[in-house]
Write a protein that holds these residues in place. Structure first.
Motif, PDB file in Angstrom:
ATOM      1  N   ALA A  86       0.835  -1.215   0.000  1.00 59.77           N
ATOM      2  CA  ALA A  86       0.000   0.000   0.000  1.00 59.77           C
ATOM      3  C   ALA A  86       0.866   1.261   0.000  1.00 59.77           C
ATOM      4  O   ALA A  86       0.574   2.227  -0.719  1.00 59.77           O
ATOM      5  CB  ALA A  86      -0.942  -0.011   1.200  1.00 59.77           C
ATOM      6  N   ARG A  87       1.945   1.240   0.798  1.00 55.70           N
ATOM      7  CA  ARG A  87       2.830   2.414   0.830  1.00 55.70           C
ATOM      8  C   ARG A  87       3.517   2.617  -0.512  1.00 55.70           C
ATOM      9  O   ARG A  87       3.681   3.751  -0.971  1.00 55.70           O
ATOM     10  CB  ARG A  87       3.891   2.270   1.921  1.00 55.70           C
ATOM     11  N   ALA A  88       3.921   1.515  -1.148  1.00 58.81           N
ATOM     12  CA  ALA A  88       4.572   1.616  -2.452  1.00 58.81           C
ATOM     13  C   ALA A  88       3.593   2.166  -3.490  1.00 58.81           C
ATOM     14  O   ALA A  88       3.954   3.028  -4.298  1.00 58.81           O
ATOM     15  CB  ALA A  88       5.111   0.251  -2.881  1.00 58.81           C
ATOM     16  N   ALA A  89       2.346   1.679  -3.457  1.00 59.03           N
ATOM     17  CA  ALA A  89       1.321   2.175  -4.392  1.00 59.03           C
ATOM     18  C   ALA A  89       1.067   3.659  -4.160  1.00 59.03           C
ATOM     19  O   ALA A  89       0.919   4.440  -5.116  1.00 59.03           O
ATOM     20  CB  ALA A  89       0.038   1.372  -4.240  1.00 59.03           C
ATOM     21  N   GLN A  90       1.014   4.059  -2.898  1.00 57.72           N
ATOM     22  CA  GLN A  90       0.791   5.471  -2.569  1.00 57.72           C
ATOM     23  C   GLN A  90       1.958   6.314  -3.081  1.00 57.72           C
ATOM     24  O   GLN A  90       1.753   7.372  -3.678  1.00 57.72           O
ATOM     25  CB  GLN A  90       0.648   5.642  -1.061  1.00 57.72           C
ATOM     26  N   ARG A  91       3.179   5.830  -2.885  1.00 55.61           N
ATOM     27  CA  ARG A  91       4.349   6.582  -3.346  1.00 55.61           C
ATOM     28  C   ARG A  91       4.362   6.679  -4.870  1.00 55.61           C
ATOM     29  O   ARG A  91       4.656   7.723  -5.425  1.00 55.61           O
ATOM     30  CB  ARG A  91       5.626   5.906  -2.827  1.00 55.61           C
ATOM     31  N   ARG A  92       3.998   5.589  -5.549  1.00 54.08           N
ATOM     32  CA  ARG A  92       3.928   5.638  -7.009  1.00 54.08           C
ATOM     33  C   ARG A  92       2.877   6.655  -7.464  1.00 54.08           C
ATOM     34  O   ARG A  92       3.090   7.381  -8.424  1.00 54.08           O
ATOM     35  CB  ARG A  92       3.621   4.258  -7.597  1.00 54.08           C
ATOM     36  N   ALA A  93       1.736   6.678  -6.774  1.00 51.22           N
ATOM     37  CA  ALA A  93       0.686   7.646  -7.119  1.00 51.22           C
ATOM     38  C   ALA A  93       1.202   9.071  -6.915  1.00 51.22           C
ATOM     39  O   ALA A  93       0.947   9.950  -7.750  1.00 51.22           O
ATOM     40  CB  ALA A  93      -0.558   7.399  -6.275  1.00 51.22           C
ATOM     41  N   GLU A  94       1.925   9.299  -5.826  1.00 47.86           N
ATOM     42  CA  GLU A  94       2.498  10.629  -5.568  1.00 47.86           C
ATOM     43  C   GLU A  94       3.479  11.034  -6.656  1.00 47.86           C
ATOM     44  O   GLU A  94       3.600  12.211  -6.984  1.00 47.86           O
ATOM     45  CB  GLU A  94       3.209  10.643  -4.204  1.00 47.86           C
ATOM     46  N   GLU A  95       4.193  10.049  -7.193  1.00 54.39           N
ATOM     47  CA  GLU A  95       5.177  10.312  -8.238  1.00 54.39           C
ATOM     48  C   GLU A  95       4.571  10.195  -9.641  1.00 54.39           C
ATOM     49  O   GLU A  95       5.290  10.261 -10.632  1.00 54.39           O
ATOM     50  CB  GLU A  95       6.372   9.366  -8.089  1.00 54.39           C
ATOM     51  N   ALA A  96       3.255   9.985  -9.703  1.00 53.81           N
ATOM     52  CA  ALA A  96       2.516   9.889 -10.967  1.00 53.81           C
ATOM     53  C   ALA A  96       3.089   8.821 -11.888  1.00 53.81           C
ATOM     54  O   ALA A  96       3.322   9.044 -13.074  1.00 53.81           O
ATOM     55  CB  ALA A  96       2.452  11.244 -11.667  1.00 53.81           C
ATOM     56  N   LYS A  97       3.325   7.639 -11.322  1.00 59.75           N
ATOM     57  CA  LYS A  97       3.768   6.533 -12.161  1.00 59.75           C
ATOM     58  C   LYS A  97       3.053   5.258 -11.747  1.00 59.75           C
ATOM     59  O   LYS A  97       2.745   5.055 -10.578  1.00 59.75           O
ATOM     60  CB  LYS A  97       5.286   6.369 -12.148  1.00 59.75           C
ATOM     61  N   ASP A  98       2.750   4.428 -12.758  1.00 55.32           N
ATOM     62  CA  ASP A  98       2.027   3.179 -12.516  1.00 55.32           C
ATOM     63  C   ASP A  98       2.955   2.035 -12.153  1.00 55.32           C
ATOM     64  O   ASP A  98       2.561   1.085 -11.476  1.00 55.32           O
ATOM     65  CB  ASP A  98       1.237   2.778 -13.761  1.00 55.32           C
ATOM     66  N   THR A  99       4.168   2.085 -12.675  1.00 52.11           N
ATOM     67  CA  THR A  99       5.136   1.020 -12.460  1.00 52.11           C
ATOM     68  C   THR A  99       6.478   1.644 -12.122  1.00 52.11           C
ATOM     69  O   THR A  99       6.623   2.866 -12.094  1.00 52.11           O
ATOM     70  CB  THR A  99       5.286   0.153 -13.729  1.00 52.11           C
ATOM     71  N   GLY A 100       7.466   0.784 -11.878  1.00 51.77           N
ATOM     72  CA  GLY A 100       8.812   1.280 -11.634  1.00 51.77           C
ATOM     73  C   GLY A 100       9.215   1.161 -10.177  1.00 51.77           C
ATOM     74  O   GLY A 100       8.585   0.465  -9.380  1.00 51.77           O
ATOM     75  N   VAL A 113      10.167   2.789  -6.445  1.00 52.22           N
ATOM     76  CA  VAL A 113       9.988   3.878  -5.478  1.00 52.22           C
ATOM     77  C   VAL A 113      10.752   3.505  -4.213  1.00 52.22           C
ATOM     78  O   VAL A 113      11.006   2.332  -3.943  1.00 52.22           O
ATOM     79  CB  VAL A 113       8.500   4.142  -5.151  1.00 52.22           C
ATOM     80  N   ARG A 114      11.119   4.517  -3.449  1.00 52.04           N
ATOM     81  CA  ARG A 114      11.856   4.319  -2.201  1.00 52.04           C
ATOM     82  C   ARG A 114      11.154   5.071  -1.086  1.00 52.04           C
ATOM     83  O   ARG A 114      10.653   6.159  -1.297  1.00 52.04           O
ATOM     84  CB  ARG A 114      13.284   4.836  -2.347  1.00 52.04           C
ATOM     85  N   PHE A 115      11.167   4.451   0.094  1.00 53.50           N
ATOM     86  CA  PHE A 115      10.631   5.136   1.270  1.00 53.50           C
ATOM     87  C   PHE A 115      11.311   4.574   2.505  1.00 53.50           C
ATOM     88  O   PHE A 115      11.850   3.478   2.506  1.00 53.50           O
ATOM     89  CB  PHE A 115       9.099   5.028   1.352  1.00 53.50           C
ATOM     90  N   ASP A 116      11.304   5.379   3.567  1.00 53.18           N
ATOM     91  CA  ASP A 116      11.952   4.983   4.813  1.00 53.18           C
ATOM     92  C   ASP A 116      11.002   4.171   5.676  1.00 53.18           C
ATOM     93  O   ASP A 116       9.795   4.418   5.712  1.00 53.18           O
ATOM     94  CB  ASP A 116      12.398   6.222   5.600  1.00 53.18           C
ATOM     95  N   ASP A 117      11.578   3.220   6.398  1.00 53.28           N
ATOM     96  CA  ASP A 117      10.824   2.454   7.372  1.00 53.28           C
ATOM     97  C   ASP A 117      11.763   2.066   8.508  1.00 53.28           C
ATOM     98  O   ASP A 117      12.629   1.207   8.335  1.00 53.28           O
ATOM     99  CB  ASP A 117      10.200   1.198   6.754  1.00 53.28           C
ATOM    100  N   VAL A 155      13.285   1.197   2.064  1.00 52.02           N
ATOM    101  CA  VAL A 155      12.606   0.126   1.340  1.00 52.02           C
ATOM    102  C   VAL A 155      12.577   0.526  -0.129  1.00 52.02           C
ATOM    103  O   VAL A 155      12.134   1.624  -0.472  1.00 52.02           O
ATOM    104  CB  VAL A 155      11.169  -0.087   1.865  1.00 52.02           C
ATOM    105  N   VAL A 156      13.086  -0.356  -0.972  1.00 54.49           N
ATOM    106  CA  VAL A 156      13.067  -0.136  -2.416  1.00 54.49           C
ATOM    107  C   VAL A 156      12.018  -1.079  -2.979  1.00 54.49           C
ATOM    108  O   VAL A 156      12.165  -2.300  -2.916  1.00 54.49           O
ATOM    109  CB  VAL A 156      14.451  -0.422  -3.047  1.00 54.49           C
ATOM    110  N   ALA A 157      10.941  -0.507  -3.497  1.00 52.21           N
ATOM    111  CA  ALA A 157       9.823  -1.306  -4.010  1.00 52.21           C
ATOM    112  C   ALA A 157       9.776  -1.186  -5.526  1.00 52.21           C
ATOM    113  O   ALA A 157       9.630  -0.092  -6.058  1.00 52.21           O
ATOM    114  CB  ALA A 157       8.519  -0.830  -3.399  1.00 52.21           C
TER     115      ALA A 157
END
Length: 171
Positions: free
Chosen positions: A58-72, A74-78, A83-85
């Motif tokens: 869910a966090r990866a999907a949210q980050r992709r949405a924030e970056e306006a991309k469907d695939t690829g 994304v990185r976020f801290d945990d 985390v590289v998704a």
């Protein structure tokens, strides 16, 4: 019956010649152990992948949405980790529709479809084997036969007899 317990750990530090010098029952035991380890690792890998997706999907999907991309990627801290998704893009093209588009490019636009579309010609090996000799001879200069890595399976005599009777004998 003799019970032999030779595991993959026993051969870790042996060279290939020493492994080849093992008896057939010992090699069969190692092959069985390796197959069990692979299956077990596969199950563990599947569980871990599902758990990571459950935890971070869910966090990866949210980050992709924030970056306006469907695939690829994304990185976020945990919790002090990054985390590289990755969500790979798998593009499939409808071959019939591509042929149609190529014909439009050629006929209507007067352009070369090779400028836009890669074409890969292939011949079915089963079809080639059944062609008449003159046709096979025409294609022969374009044909190269390569081999892959050899593989071996050790079966008990009973397993081998069952394989043959079930039609699984190797050609």
């Amino acid at each position: 019956m003799l019970s032999i317990a030779v595991l993959t750990d026993h051969i870790r530090d042996l060279d290939v010649a020493a492994v080849a010098a093992l008896t057939t029952p010992e090699l069969a035991c190692i092959a069985d152990d390796l197959a069990e380890q692979k299956a077990s690792l596969g199950l563990i890998e599947d569980k871990l992948r599902a758990a990571l997706d459950q935890k971070y999907g869910a966090r990866a999907a949210q980050r992709r949405a924030e970056e306006a991309k469907d695939t690829g990627t994304v990185r976020f801290d945990d919790n002090g980790f990054v985390v590289v998704a990755e969500l790979p893009k798998r593009v499939k093209w409808d071959q019939a529709k591509l042929r149609h588009a190529a014909e439009i490019i050629r006929a209507s636009w007067g352009d070369d479809p090779a400028e836009y579309i890669k074409t890969r010609l292939e011949v079915s090996e089963a079809a080639y084997a059944n062609w008449p000799k003159p046709l096979r001879d025409l294609f022969l200069p374009a044909r190269t036969v390569e081999t892959g890595k050899p593989s071996y399976r050790i079966e008990t005599a009973g397993e081998a007899a069952r394989s043959v009777s079930l039609g699984r004998e190797a050609a």
